[in-house]
Motif scaffolding. Sequence first.
Motif, mmCIF file in Angstrom:
data_model
loop_
_atom_site.group_PDB
_atom_site.id
_atom_site.type_symbol
_atom_site.label_atom_id
_atom_site.label_comp_id
_atom_site.label_asym_id
_atom_site.label_seq_id
_atom_site.Cartn_x
_atom_site.Cartn_y
_atom_site.Cartn_z
ATOM 1 N N SER A 43 2.121 6.505 -6.903
ATOM 2 C CA SER A 43 0.984 7.277 -7.416
ATOM 3 C C SER A 43 1.227 8.776 -7.318
ATOM 4 O O SER A 43 0.593 9.551 -8.048
ATOM 5 N N LYS B 116 2.659 -0.029 -10.853
ATOM 6 C CA LYS B 116 3.239 -0.708 -9.685
ATOM 7 C C LYS B 116 2.213 -1.560 -8.954
ATOM 8 O O LYS B 116 2.553 -2.609 -8.402
ATOM 9 N N LEU B 117 0.957 -1.125 -8.945
ATOM 10 C CA LEU B 117 -0.095 -1.931 -8.342
ATOM 11 C C LEU B 117 -0.159 -3.303 -9.018
ATOM 12 O O LEU B 117 -0.264 -4.332 -8.352
ATOM 13 N N TYR B 118 -0.040 -3.304 -10.340
ATOM 14 C CA TYR B 118 -0.036 -4.572 -11.070
ATOM 15 C C TYR B 118 1.277 -5.325 -10.861
ATOM 16 O O TYR B 118 1.286 -6.548 -10.809
ATOM 17 N N LYS C 147 0.833 -1.211 0.000
ATOM 18 C CA LYS C 147 0.000 0.000 0.000
ATOM 19 C C LYS C 147 0.866 1.260 0.000
ATOM 20 O O LYS C 147 0.578 2.212 -0.734
ATOM 21 N N TYR D 258 3.023 -5.415 -8.142
ATOM 22 C CA TYR D 258 3.000 -6.005 -6.795
ATOM 23 C C TYR D 258 1.826 -6.955 -6.579
ATOM 24 O O TYR D 258 1.701 -7.548 -5.517
ATOM 25 N N SER D 259 0.966 -7.114 -7.569
ATOM 26 C CA SER D 259 -0.308 -7.816 -7.379
ATOM 27 C C SER D 259 -0.176 -9.294 -6.998
ATOM 28 O O SER D 259 -1.090 -9.852 -6.399
ATOM 29 N N GLY E 138 1.548 4.605 -10.407
ATOM 30 C CA GLY E 138 0.920 3.894 -9.301
ATOM 31 C C GLY E 138 0.146 2.676 -9.769
ATOM 32 O O GLY E 138 0.199 1.610 -9.149
ATOM 33 N N ILE E 139 -0.555 2.822 -10.895
ATOM 34 C CA ILE E 139 -1.311 1.694 -11.447
ATOM 35 C C ILE E 139 -0.362 0.606 -11.938
ATOM 36 O O ILE E 139 -0.582 -0.584 -11.696
ATOM 37 N N THR F 264 2.704 1.617 -3.446
ATOM 38 C CA THR F 264 1.757 2.008 -4.488
ATOM 39 C C THR F 264 1.359 3.474 -4.332
ATOM 40 O O THR F 264 1.292 4.218 -5.315
#
Length: 193
Positions: free
Chosen positions: A100, A110-112, A93, A114-115, A107-108, A96
Amino acid sequence: MILNFQLRKNAREQLGGNIFANNWLIVLAVLVVCSFVLGAGTIVSFILSGPILYGVCRFMIDMACGKDYNLETLLCGFKESFGNALVLDLLVKIYTFLWSLLFIIPGIVKLYAYSMSMYILQDNPDMQVSECINESQRMMLGKKLQLFCLDLSFLGWYIVGLLCFGVGVFFVAPYHQMARTNFYLALKARREE
């Protein structure tokens, strides 16, 4: 790598084929309860989110692999790896959020990237948190767009679910979560080859 339509097909079969099948309703109940606990917005829900997500990952993988699963599986994050699951969720969190700040797009991305880290921790409870994050980034190299397209393919289902007084969204969530779990299992199988 398996194509997205095959991941969705496998997810439907694993859930029982229709929205009133036992597995579909069980996953629906699990996700609704977890959403209420995590959506409370309190410090307690913030602390519980890592271990709960860990348990949900285990539950989904057990169901996808055809293993015996039960509701106690959801609590395995508290027994096996409470500290690691908590720290991993917190770091993902924070990272990300920080990415962002550079604009929304990093941010998006990196969100993917780290998913898959919670799935990796669930498969390797003794692994260090930073290793899980790094392994997730390695697994997702060149695969972020495919996962984004998989998520995007559920957008129509979510819109239809919203048109059904919002109730239909609850039935799309298990399908989406199982497809994401199959995505992880496909990536893991590809890595092991």
